[in-house]
Write an enzyme that holds these catalytic residues in place. Sequence first.
Site, mmCIF file in Angstrom:
data_model
loop_
_atom_site.group_PDB
_atom_site.id
_atom_site.type_symbol
_atom_site.label_atom_id
_atom_site.label_comp_id
_atom_site.label_asym_id
_atom_site.label_seq_id
_atom_site.Cartn_x
_atom_site.Cartn_y
_atom_site.Cartn_z
ATOM 1 N N ASP A 21 10.674 -107.215 2.329
ATOM 2 C CA ASP A 21 9.639 -106.744 3.257
ATOM 3 C C ASP A 21 8.473 -107.713 3.402
ATOM 4 O O ASP A 21 7.366 -107.316 3.747
ATOM 5 C CB ASP A 21 9.120 -105.371 2.819
ATOM 6 C CG ASP A 21 8.435 -105.422 1.463
ATOM 7 O OD1 ASP A 21 8.589 -106.425 0.743
ATOM 8 O OD2 ASP A 21 7.740 -104.443 1.121
ATOM 9 N N ASP A 70 2.925 -109.037 3.450
ATOM 10 C CA ASP A 70 3.826 -107.932 3.143
ATOM 11 C C ASP A 70 3.851 -107.047 4.385
ATOM 12 O O ASP A 70 2.812 -106.590 4.851
ATOM 13 C CB ASP A 70 3.262 -107.165 1.932
ATOM 14 C CG ASP A 70 4.146 -105.999 1.515
ATOM 15 O OD1 ASP A 70 4.676 -105.290 2.394
ATOM 16 O OD2 ASP A 70 4.291 -105.777 0.301
ATOM 17 N N LYS A 88 -0.851 -104.449 -9.393
ATOM 18 C CA LYS A 88 -1.790 -103.530 -8.737
ATOM 19 C C LYS A 88 -3.074 -103.315 -9.568
ATOM 20 O O LYS A 88 -3.356 -102.214 -10.045
ATOM 21 C CB LYS A 88 -1.123 -102.166 -8.473
ATOM 22 C CG LYS A 88 0.283 -102.254 -7.873
ATOM 23 C CD LYS A 88 0.305 -101.923 -6.421
ATOM 24 C CE LYS A 88 1.534 -102.282 -5.654
ATOM 25 N NZ LYS A 88 2.795 -102.601 -6.164
HETATM 26 N N1 GDD Z 1 17.299 -102.180 -4.804
HETATM 27 C C1 GDD Z 1 16.079 -101.698 -4.943
HETATM 28 N N2 GDD Z 1 15.897 -100.575 -5.724
HETATM 29 N N3 GDD Z 1 15.050 -102.304 -4.327
HETATM 30 C C2 GDD Z 1 13.814 -101.789 -4.475
HETATM 31 C C3 GDD Z 1 13.557 -100.626 -5.247
HETATM 32 C C4 GDD Z 1 14.670 -99.989 -5.904
HETATM 33 O O1 GDD Z 1 14.555 -99.000 -6.612
HETATM 34 N N4 GDD Z 1 12.226 -100.360 -5.177
HETATM 35 C C5 GDD Z 1 11.686 -101.311 -4.391
HETATM 36 N N5 GDD Z 1 12.635 -102.170 -3.950
HETATM 37 C C6 GDD Z 1 12.456 -103.360 -3.101
HETATM 38 C C7 GDD Z 1 11.711 -103.080 -1.812
HETATM 39 O O2 GDD Z 1 12.619 -102.885 -0.745
HETATM 40 C C8 GDD Z 1 10.916 -104.358 -1.605
HETATM 41 O O3 GDD Z 1 11.662 -105.328 -0.879
HETATM 42 C C9 GDD Z 1 10.696 -104.885 -3.006
HETATM 43 O O4 GDD Z 1 11.674 -104.255 -3.839
HETATM 44 C C10 GDD Z 1 9.289 -104.588 -3.543
HETATM 45 O O5 GDD Z 1 9.065 -103.183 -3.491
HETATM 46 P P1 GDD Z 1 7.781 -102.567 -2.785
HETATM 47 O O6 GDD Z 1 7.839 -101.101 -2.985
HETATM 48 O O7 GDD Z 1 7.624 -103.097 -1.419
HETATM 49 O O8 GDD Z 1 6.662 -103.145 -3.780
HETATM 50 P P2 GDD Z 1 5.177 -103.582 -3.463
HETATM 51 O O9 GDD Z 1 5.085 -104.220 -2.137
HETATM 52 O O10 GDD Z 1 4.288 -102.436 -3.750
HETATM 53 O O11 GDD Z 1 4.921 -104.702 -4.632
HETATM 54 C C11 GDD Z 1 5.820 -105.758 -4.818
HETATM 55 O O12 GDD Z 1 5.680 -106.745 -3.806
HETATM 56 C C12 GDD Z 1 4.392 -107.381 -3.757
HETATM 57 C C13 GDD Z 1 4.432 -108.406 -2.640
HETATM 58 O O13 GDD Z 1 4.674 -107.782 -1.447
HETATM 59 C C14 GDD Z 1 5.537 -106.398 -6.189
HETATM 60 O O14 GDD Z 1 6.545 -107.362 -6.420
HETATM 61 C C15 GDD Z 1 4.167 -107.064 -6.216
HETATM 62 O O15 GDD Z 1 3.967 -107.742 -7.458
HETATM 63 C C16 GDD Z 1 4.071 -108.056 -5.084
HETATM 64 O O16 GDD Z 1 2.756 -108.643 -5.064
HETATM 65 MG MG MG Z 2 6.238 -104.330 -0.384
#
Ligand code: GDD
Ligand code: MG
Length: 396
Positions: free
Chosen positions: A110, A218, A161
């Site tokens: 994403d 993001d 976070k």
């Molecule tokens: N297969 C799988 N299973 N993928 C997952 C799962 C799961 O249970 N949960 C989340 N994802 C995938 C999402 O589709 C996304 O591509 C990625 O893992 C990160 O999940 P998000 O839910 O979007 O996390 P975030 O945006 O709050 O935080 C993450 O991304 C940030 C950057 O955008 C973390 O990695 C942060 O450290 C980072 O800064």
């Molecule tokens: Mg994300």
Amino acid sequence: PKALILAGGFGTRLRPLTFSKPKPLVELLNKPMLMHQLEAISKLGVKKIVLAVSDIGETLQTFIKQFNQENETVEVIVSKEDYPLGTAGPIKLAEKHLKGDDPIFIVNSDIICEFPLKELLDFHVKKQSTVTILGFKVENPSRYGVIIPDKEGRVQRFVEKPQTFVGNLINTGVVVINSKVLELIPENKFCSLEREIYPQLVDKQCIFCFQKGSFWIDLGIPTDYIFGAQLYMNYLRNTNRDERNETLNKLQQKFLKSDIIENEMIEKETQQQQQQQQSNFKIIGNVIVPQKENSVKIGKGCILGPNVVIGPNVTIGEGCRIFNSTILENVTIGNHTLVEGSVVGWKSKIGNWVQIRNNSVLGLDVTVGDNCVLNSVSVCPNKSANKSIWEKTIVL
Ligand code: GDD
Ligand code: MG
């Protein structure tokens, strides 16, 4: 190298778009988000890309089947969890595809950036690092994982976070890991890379951060999706011409079939349009329309741009004003309508003299009646809006 794309989760924050399409397939610049990652990884000569999902519907399956048919050098392998395993759990689940000596790219599905994967990998090897994170500085880091590195790039602290300010260099969600990291992840258990694995590696001093790139975002929430499209268009325009043409040529062969219209081209196009359709519209700055002939119809007196993406089979009436917005596939817009800083979902039908503005997001097949003003409004799929709404609202 090997690669795994994290594409699970529910994309709830990108509703109402994600009511109708899984987040990785929501189009950014007329191409599924996931395609941007797949293309960047394919370029490195990766042969198999694991797509880690917690849920797989028909649309995603069809997309992958088509991708595999159209691409001979790279194959996408789906790894499906029975229940969500977080960001680390899916890597363990796909162990059989990732084992060996090769470093592994782990990429969130994403986000959008320049994907400097080659440089990231070179840095990783040079530093003999175990995990190397692509870092980027942002103004508001609280929604991300924050990295505090030393001068060499060795990470001293990683805070997911943060509640209070610790720094503004963040984890972009693009990392390269050594396969021995697999040993640290428990089997069949929810596990977070950011909360459980990275802190262990910080203690062992074997996690590094590499910084490169002019933009990153993001795409997981509407405002950032809208802004992300603008950043990406600017990036495409600013990268050197040859490189851009190469990218665009590739895109045209595949899903996108779009182009950034250069001003000279626009004039040409406008003349053609005048002859062919008796139409006369104006383009300002970056505007993307599908190249396929006759796929998009734009009425007389429209002014489009800057930062507009028009999807395939979109029809726009006369005298419309559109800027900073994405109009998704099969949308019809009436006459004298304004769309500003918003997303209009697939198949929606927008009336005459309508205003859709200020981070409004319409889902699939939404109808908006004549003269309505939607200001910061989310409209769920298949719903109608027949009166003006001035305050931040969700139409259910
Ligand atoms: N297969 C799988 N299973 N993928 C997952 C799962 C799961 O249970 N949960 C989340 N994802 C995938 C999402 O589709 C996304 O591509 C990625 O893992 C990160 O999940 P998000 O839910 O979007 O996390 P975030 O945006 O709050 O935080 C993450 O991304 C940030 C950057 O955008 C973390 O990695 C942060 O450290 C980072 O800064
Ligand atoms: Mg994300």
